[in-house]
Enzyme design. Structure first.
Site, PDB file in Angstrom:
ATOM      1  N   LYS A  19      13.080   7.685  60.747  1.00 14.08           N
ATOM      2  CA  LYS A  19      11.720   6.934  61.673  1.00 14.08           C
ATOM      3  C   LYS A  19      11.630   7.688  63.065  1.00 14.08           C
ATOM      4  O   LYS A  19      10.369   7.999  63.346  1.00 14.08           O
ATOM      5  CB  LYS A  19      12.240   5.585  61.957  1.00 14.08           C
ATOM      6  CG  LYS A  19      11.123   4.962  62.969  1.00 14.08           C
ATOM      7  CD  LYS A  19      11.774   3.282  62.878  1.00 14.08           C
ATOM      8  CE  LYS A  19      12.626   2.976  63.951  1.00 14.08           C
ATOM      9  NZ  LYS A  19      12.290   2.986  65.226  1.00 14.08           N
ATOM     10  N   ASN A  20      12.371   7.831  63.783  1.00 17.60           N
ATOM     11  CA  ASN A  20      12.052   8.141  65.277  1.00 17.60           C
ATOM     12  C   ASN A  20      11.881   9.784  65.498  1.00 17.60           C
ATOM     13  O   ASN A  20      11.529  10.015  66.447  1.00 17.60           O
ATOM     14  CB  ASN A  20      13.456   7.805  65.936  1.00 17.60           C
ATOM     15  CG  ASN A  20      13.370   6.133  66.291  1.00 17.60           C
ATOM     16  OD1 ASN A  20      12.634   5.441  65.924  1.00 17.60           O
ATOM     17  ND2 ASN A  20      14.687   5.809  66.889  1.00 17.60           N
ATOM     18  N   CYS A 113      10.563  -3.202  70.073  1.00 15.54           N
ATOM     19  CA  CYS A 113      11.775  -4.134  69.771  1.00 15.54           C
ATOM     20  C   CYS A 113      11.968  -4.868  71.359  1.00 15.54           C
ATOM     21  O   CYS A 113      11.815  -4.264  72.351  1.00 15.54           O
ATOM     22  CB  CYS A 113      12.865  -3.319  69.251  1.00 15.54           C
ATOM     23  SG  CYS A 113      12.872  -3.371  67.589  1.00 15.54           S
ATOM     24  N   ARG A 118      11.175  -2.277  79.109  1.00 13.22           N
ATOM     25  CA  ARG A 118      11.387  -0.879  78.581  1.00 13.22           C
ATOM     26  C   ARG A 118      10.156  -0.148  79.422  1.00 13.22           C
ATOM     27  O   ARG A 118       8.968  -0.156  78.941  1.00 13.22           O
ATOM     28  CB  ARG A 118      10.975  -0.705  77.063  1.00 13.22           C
ATOM     29  CG  ARG A 118      12.338  -1.341  76.535  1.00 13.22           C
ATOM     30  CD  ARG A 118      11.953  -1.136  74.936  1.00 13.22           C
ATOM     31  NE  ARG A 118      12.249   0.007  74.282  1.00 13.22           N
ATOM     32  CZ  ARG A 118      12.312   0.325  73.301  1.00 13.22           C
ATOM     33  NH1 ARG A 118      11.988  -0.684  72.206  1.00 13.22           N
ATOM     34  NH2 ARG A 118      12.493   1.443  72.735  1.00 13.22           N
ATOM     35  N   PRO A 119      10.185   0.095  80.609  1.00 12.76           N
ATOM     36  CA  PRO A 119       9.366   0.423  81.459  1.00 12.76           C
ATOM     37  C   PRO A 119       8.914   1.877  80.929  1.00 12.76           C
ATOM     38  O   PRO A 119       9.184   2.633  80.046  1.00 12.76           O
ATOM     39  CB  PRO A 119       9.759   0.812  82.779  1.00 12.76           C
ATOM     40  CG  PRO A 119      11.172   0.868  82.687  1.00 12.76           C
ATOM     41  CD  PRO A 119      11.767  -0.070  81.121  1.00 12.76           C
ATOM     42  N   ILE A 120       7.326   2.246  81.327  1.00  9.14           N
ATOM     43  CA  ILE A 120       6.668   3.464  81.001  1.00  9.14           C
ATOM     44  C   ILE A 120       6.385   4.579  82.164  1.00  9.14           C
ATOM     45  O   ILE A 120       5.672   5.394  82.053  1.00  9.14           O
ATOM     46  CB  ILE A 120       5.758   3.391  80.136  1.00  9.14           C
ATOM     47  CG1 ILE A 120       4.647   2.396  80.875  1.00  9.14           C
ATOM     48  CG2 ILE A 120       6.091   2.778  78.623  1.00  9.14           C
ATOM     49  CD1 ILE A 120       3.271   2.241  80.409  1.00  9.14           C
ATOM     50  N   ASP A 121       7.092   4.037  83.497  1.00  8.31           N
ATOM     51  CA  ASP A 121       6.897   4.922  84.715  1.00  8.31           C
ATOM     52  C   ASP A 121       7.025   6.437  84.325  1.00  8.31           C
ATOM     53  O   ASP A 121       6.131   7.090  85.002  1.00  8.31           O
ATOM     54  CB  ASP A 121       7.740   4.465  85.700  1.00  8.31           C
ATOM     55  CG  ASP A 121       9.280   4.458  85.472  1.00  8.31           C
ATOM     56  OD1 ASP A 121       9.679   4.339  84.107  1.00  8.31           O
ATOM     57  OD2 ASP A 121      10.184   4.726  86.243  1.00  8.31           O
ATOM     58  N   ASP A 302      21.572   3.007  69.249  1.00  5.72           N
ATOM     59  CA  ASP A 302      20.954   2.258  67.743  1.00  5.72           C
ATOM     60  C   ASP A 302      22.000   1.823  66.867  1.00  5.72           C
ATOM     61  O   ASP A 302      21.925   0.975  65.978  1.00  5.72           O
ATOM     62  CB  ASP A 302      19.965   3.132  67.319  1.00  5.72           C
ATOM     63  CG  ASP A 302      18.691   3.247  68.073  1.00  5.72           C
ATOM     64  OD1 ASP A 302      18.611   2.562  68.985  1.00  5.72           O
ATOM     65  OD2 ASP A 302      18.100   4.237  67.835  1.00  5.72           O
ATOM     66  N   ILE A 324      22.604   1.992  77.818  1.00  4.22           N
ATOM     67  CA  ILE A 324      21.032   2.552  77.741  1.00  4.22           C
ATOM     68  C   ILE A 324      20.044   1.433  77.909  1.00  4.22           C
ATOM     69  O   ILE A 324      19.037   1.508  78.565  1.00  4.22           O
ATOM     70  CB  ILE A 324      20.759   3.088  76.325  1.00  4.22           C
ATOM     71  CG1 ILE A 324      21.698   4.265  76.011  1.00  4.22           C
ATOM     72  CG2 ILE A 324      19.461   3.852  76.286  1.00  4.22           C
ATOM     73  CD1 ILE A 324      21.779   5.379  76.823  1.00  4.22           C
ATOM     74  N   ARG A 394      11.379  -2.668  59.559  1.00  5.01           N
ATOM     75  CA  ARG A 394      10.547  -1.819  60.389  1.00  5.01           C
ATOM     76  C   ARG A 394      11.142  -0.210  60.367  1.00  5.01           C
ATOM     77  O   ARG A 394      10.634   0.911  60.633  1.00  5.01           O
ATOM     78  CB  ARG A 394      10.379  -2.114  61.710  1.00  5.01           C
ATOM     79  CG  ARG A 394       9.518  -3.477  62.015  1.00  5.01           C
ATOM     80  CD  ARG A 394       9.527  -3.829  63.377  1.00  5.01           C
ATOM     81  NE  ARG A 394       8.957  -2.660  64.031  1.00  5.01           N
ATOM     82  CZ  ARG A 394       8.205  -3.108  65.165  1.00  5.01           C
ATOM     83  NH1 ARG A 394       8.208  -4.253  65.726  1.00  5.01           N
ATOM     84  NH2 ARG A 394       7.591  -1.948  66.018  1.00  5.01           N
TER      85      ARG A 394
HETATM   86  N1  EPU Z   1      13.063   4.373  80.623  1.00  8.01           N
HETATM   87  C1  EPU Z   1      12.470   4.166  81.778  1.00  8.01           C
HETATM   88  N2  EPU Z   1      11.155   4.791  82.123  1.00  8.01           N
HETATM   89  C2  EPU Z   1      10.457   5.367  81.257  1.00  8.01           C
HETATM   90  C3  EPU Z   1      10.884   5.428  80.032  1.00  8.01           C
HETATM   91  C4  EPU Z   1      12.430   5.007  79.728  1.00  8.01           C
HETATM   92  O1  EPU Z   1      13.142   3.734  83.012  1.00  8.01           O
HETATM   93  O2  EPU Z   1       9.478   5.740  81.492  1.00  8.01           O
HETATM   94  C5  EPU Z   1      14.480   3.920  80.306  1.00  8.01           C
HETATM   95  C6  EPU Z   1      14.395   2.953  79.189  1.00  8.01           C
HETATM   96  O3  EPU Z   1      14.156   1.620  79.899  1.00  8.01           O
HETATM   97  C7  EPU Z   1      15.842   2.920  78.796  1.00  8.01           C
HETATM   98  C8  EPU Z   1      16.085   4.563  79.125  1.00  8.01           C
HETATM   99  O4  EPU Z   1      15.184   4.743  79.879  1.00  8.01           O
HETATM  100  O5  EPU Z   1      16.950   2.265  79.744  1.00  8.01           O
HETATM  101  C9  EPU Z   1      16.059   5.106  77.725  1.00  8.01           C
HETATM  102  O6  EPU Z   1      15.094   4.760  77.110  1.00  8.01           O
HETATM  103  P1  EPU Z   1      14.375   5.985  76.007  1.00  8.01           P
HETATM  104  O7  EPU Z   1      12.694   6.181  76.672  1.00  8.01           O
HETATM  105  O8  EPU Z   1      15.212   7.223  75.663  1.00  8.01           O
HETATM  106  O9  EPU Z   1      13.950   5.103  74.632  1.00  8.01           O
HETATM  107  P2  EPU Z   1      12.677   5.151  73.739  1.00  8.01           P
HETATM  108  O10 EPU Z   1      12.187   6.508  73.852  1.00  8.01           O
HETATM  109  O11 EPU Z   1      11.932   4.007  74.185  1.00  8.01           O
HETATM  110  C10 EPU Z   1      13.921   5.765  71.664  1.00  8.01           C
HETATM  111  C11 EPU Z   1      14.107   5.294  70.351  1.00  8.01           C
HETATM  112  C12 EPU Z   1      14.931   3.891  70.275  1.00  8.01           C
HETATM  113  C13 EPU Z   1      16.113   4.428  70.663  1.00  8.01           C
HETATM  114  C14 EPU Z   1      16.152   5.004  72.282  1.00  8.01           C
HETATM  115  C15 EPU Z   1      17.621   5.458  72.847  1.00  8.01           C
HETATM  116  C16 EPU Z   1      11.979   5.918  69.256  1.00  8.01           C
HETATM  117  C17 EPU Z   1      10.665   5.335  68.456  1.00  8.01           C
HETATM  118  N3  EPU Z   1      12.474   4.786  69.878  1.00  8.01           N
HETATM  119  O12 EPU Z   1      13.294   4.745  72.606  1.00  8.01           O
HETATM  120  O13 EPU Z   1      15.069   3.286  68.994  1.00  8.01           O
HETATM  121  O14 EPU Z   1      17.111   3.155  70.821  1.00  8.01           O
HETATM  122  O15 EPU Z   1      15.184   6.090  72.317  1.00  8.01           O
HETATM  123  O16 EPU Z   1      18.186   6.534  71.904  1.00  8.01           O
HETATM  124  O17 EPU Z   1      12.477   7.002  68.924  1.00  8.01           O
HETATM  125  C18 EPU Z   1      15.266   1.877  67.213  1.00  8.01           C
HETATM  126  O18 EPU Z   1      15.042   2.891  66.413  1.00  8.01           O
HETATM  127  O19 EPU Z   1      15.788   0.935  66.811  1.00  8.01           O
HETATM  128  C19 EPU Z   1      14.863   2.099  68.702  1.00  8.01           C
HETATM  129  C20 EPU Z   1      14.951   1.354  69.637  1.00  8.01           C
END
Ligand code: EPU
Length: 416
Positions: A19-20, A113, A118-121, A302, A324, A394
Site C-alpha cells: 500500500k505505502n 488514521c 500528524r503535522p504537515i509542516d 506499523d 514515531i 484500507r
Molecule cells: N512529521 C512531522 N511533520 C511533517 C511530517 C511528519 O512532524 O511534516 C512527524 C509525524 O508526526 C511523525 C513522524 O514525523 O511523528 C514520522 O511520520 P512520517 O511522515 O514518516 O509518516 P507518514 O509519511 O505520515 C507513513 C506511512 C505510515 C507509517 C509511517 C511511519 C504512508 C501512506 N503512511 O506515514 O503508515 O506508519 O510512514 O513509517 O506511507 C499505515 O500504513 O498504517 C501507516 C500509518
C-alpha cells in the site's frame, strides 16, 4: 468480522503488493503527460481513494486484475476538496506532484488514521525551499510558483511522506536539489526506483541524503509494486500468536529483518526455502524486555500493535516504546477486553503476557491496531467480533480470506 479462535495457523500465502509503496507512485503518475502501469497493485480502499482523486483531475484509470492503468495525458490542475483529501493522509503528496507539473495546486488538509497528531509542516517547508509560495484559503492549502528551482533542504525529523513530497516536487525542478536527513524506508527507496525507471535522475548520497538532478520530462513506465512488508509481518504475527507454521511467498527478507530479529528472540524459527519464507512459531514463548519502534531499518511502528498482541500471549513482562507516533496504542483497550494485561503510560506499554485471551466484542479504531485485534481473536478462546473492520480493509486486500486459507475460522459479516 467474527472470529472463532484457538487454532494454530498452518499453510502458505502470497503477500499482496505494498500500500505505502503504491500510493506515492500513483500520485507521481500525474508528473507525466502519459501512461503509468502498476502491476501487483493492491485493490484496497486507500488505492481507490487516491485513484478517485486522480480521476477527478482528469486521469483515465482502469484495472485488469491487479494491474492498475493510469493515463494522465488529460490531467488538469483542479482543486482537491475536503471530501477527497480527507479520506487519507497520503493525499498530501499530490501537492508536490501537481506543483511539479502545473506550478500550482490546491488541496484540503489530509486525513488518515488517528494515531496522534500528524503535522504537515515539513511537507510545506520543503515545497517552500524549492520556491513555492504557500497560503491557506478557506481550509485549502494553495501552492504556486513561477518555476521550481533546485535547493537544499534538511528535514527536522526523518519523515516518509515529507521525503516523498520533496522528491516529487524536485524531479522536474530546474537544477539540483539536495534533501538531507531523509527517510530511508523501503517505500521511499521504491519511489526513487520507480521515478528513475521513467527518466528521473535521483541518487542516494549516503543512507539519509538524496540528490535529485531535475529533468525536463518523464516517460511512460510499467512497474511492479513490491510486496507489502507490513502485511508480511502481520501474517507472521498471526502465525506467532497461534503458535502455527506460516509460509510466505513474495517477501523481501531484508525489508523485514528487524521484525524477524524480534521474532527469533521470542523463540520463532524461520528459514528460506525455494524463495519462500518458512516460519515455525511452535516455540514462541519468550517475552521481549524492551522493544522500540524506529525509522527503517529499525522495528516499524506499523507492526507495533500486531506485535503487542503476540506479546500478550507470551509469558513474562515485555516493554514497547513507540517513538514515531504519539498515540498508537489504541489496540491495547481491545486487547485488555480480551483478557490481556497491558499498562500504558505515554509512549510506553508494559505487557504482562501469558494470561489466556478470551473472545470479546471489540472495535478497530485504526488500520494496524484493528489488524492486531483480529490476530488476538485468532488466539482467543471463543468468539471475537471486531467491529469497524473497514479500517483494516484500507490496508489488507484479503485479510479474512488469507487467514481463512491458513486455517483460521473467521468470516466477514456483510450484513451491515
Ligand atoms: N512529521 C512531522 N511533520 C511533517 C511530517 C511528519 O512532524 O511534516 C512527524 C509525524 O508526526 C511523525 C513522524 O514525523 O511523528 C514520522 O511520520 P512520517 O511522515 O514518516 O509518516 P507518514 O509519511 O505520515 C507513513 C506511512 C505510515 C507509517 C509511517 C511511519 C504512508 C501512506 N503512511 O506515514 O503508515 O506508519 O510512514 O513509517 O506511507 C499505515 O500504513 O498504517 C501507516 C500509518
Amino acid at each position: 468480522m467474527r472470529i472463532w479462535g484457538g487454532r494454530p495457523l498452518e499453510g502458505s500465502l502470497r503477500v499482496q503488493g505494498s500500500k505505502n509503496a503504491a500510493l506515492p507512485m500513483i500520485a507521481a503518475s500525474v508528473l507525466h503527460n502519459g501512461k503509468t502501469v502498476l502491476h501487483n497493485c493492491p485493490r484496497i480502499a486507500d488505492v481507490d481513494y487516491m485513484t478517485d482523486i486522480l480521476k477527478m483531475l482528469g486521469t483515465k484509470a482502469w484495472w485488469e486484475g491487479n494491474t492498475l492503468f493510469l493515463d494522465c495525458s488529460q490531467v488538469f490542475c483542479g482543486r482537491i476538496h475536503k471530501a477527497y483529501a480527507q479520506k487519507m493522509r497520503s493525499s498530501i503528496v499530490l501537492l508536490g506532484a501537481l506543483v511539479g507539473r502545473f506550478k500550482k495546486a490546491a488541496i484540503a488538509h489530509p486525513g488518515g488514521c488517528v494515531i496522534g497528531p500528524r503535522p504537515i509542516d515539513m511537507h510545506l517547508e520543503v515545497l517552500r525551499a524549492l520556491g513555492t509560495e504557500i497560503s491557506e484559503e478557506d481550509g485549502m492549502i494553495c501552492a504556486k510558483c513561477r518555476e521550481l528551482k533546485g535547493a537544499s533542504y534538511r528535514y527536522r525529523i526523518r519523515s516518509v511522506g515529507a521525503t516523498q513530497q520533496g522528491i516529487l516536487a524536485a524531479v522536474l525542478a530546474k537544477g539540483t536539489t539536495r534533501l538531507l536527513h531523509c527517510s530511508s524506508e523501503p517505500e521511499v527507496q521504491w519511489l526513487i526506483r520507480f521515478l528513475n525507471k521513467r527518466g528521473a535522475d535521483i541518487v542516494w548520497e549516503n543512507e539519509e541524503d538524496i540528490c535529485i538532478h531535475g529533468v525536463n520530462c518523464l516517460e511512460d513506465v510499467e512497474f511492479e509494486i513490491p510486496p507489502d512488508r507490513i502485511v508480511a509481518g502481520t501474517y507472521l504475527c498471526a502465525g506467532a500468536i497461534t503458535r502455527g507454521r506460516v509460509t510466505l511467498e513474495n517477501v523481501i527478507l531484508e525489508e523485514i529483518e528487524a521484525f524477524l530479529d524480534v521474532y527469533q528472540k521470542m523463540g520463532g524459527q524461520y528459514e528460506v526455502n525455494s524463495g519462500k519464507l518458512v516460519t515455525d512459531s511452535r516455540r514462541v514463548e519468550l517475552a521481549i524486555p524492551y522493544l522500540e519502534t524506529e525509522v527503517y531499518p529499525g522495528f516499524p511502528t506499523d507492526l507495533q500493535s500486531p506485535m503487542m498482541a503476540v506479546l500478550a500471549t507470551v509469558p513474562g513482562r515485555s516493554h514497547i516504546r513507540e517513538t514515531i507516533f504519539e498515540d498508537r496504542f489504541k489496540a491495547a483497550q481491545g486487547l485488555q477486553k480480551m483478557g490481556a494485561s497491558i499498562y500504558i503510560e505515554g509512549r510506553d506499554a508494559w505487557i504482562e503476557g501469558g494470561s489466556p485471551l478470551h473472545g470479546a466484542r471489540v472495535q478497530a479504531c485504526e488500520l494496524r491496531g484493528g489488524a492486531a485485534l483480529v490476530l488476538a481473536g485468532l488466539a482467543a478462546q471463543g468468539e471475537t467480533i471486531v467491529e469497524n473492520c473497514e479500517y483494516i480493509e484500507r490496508g489488507y486486500e484479503h485479510i479474512c480470506k488469507d487467514l481463512f486459507a491458513l486455517g483460521g475460522i473467521l468470516e466477514r459479516d456483510t450484513g451491515r
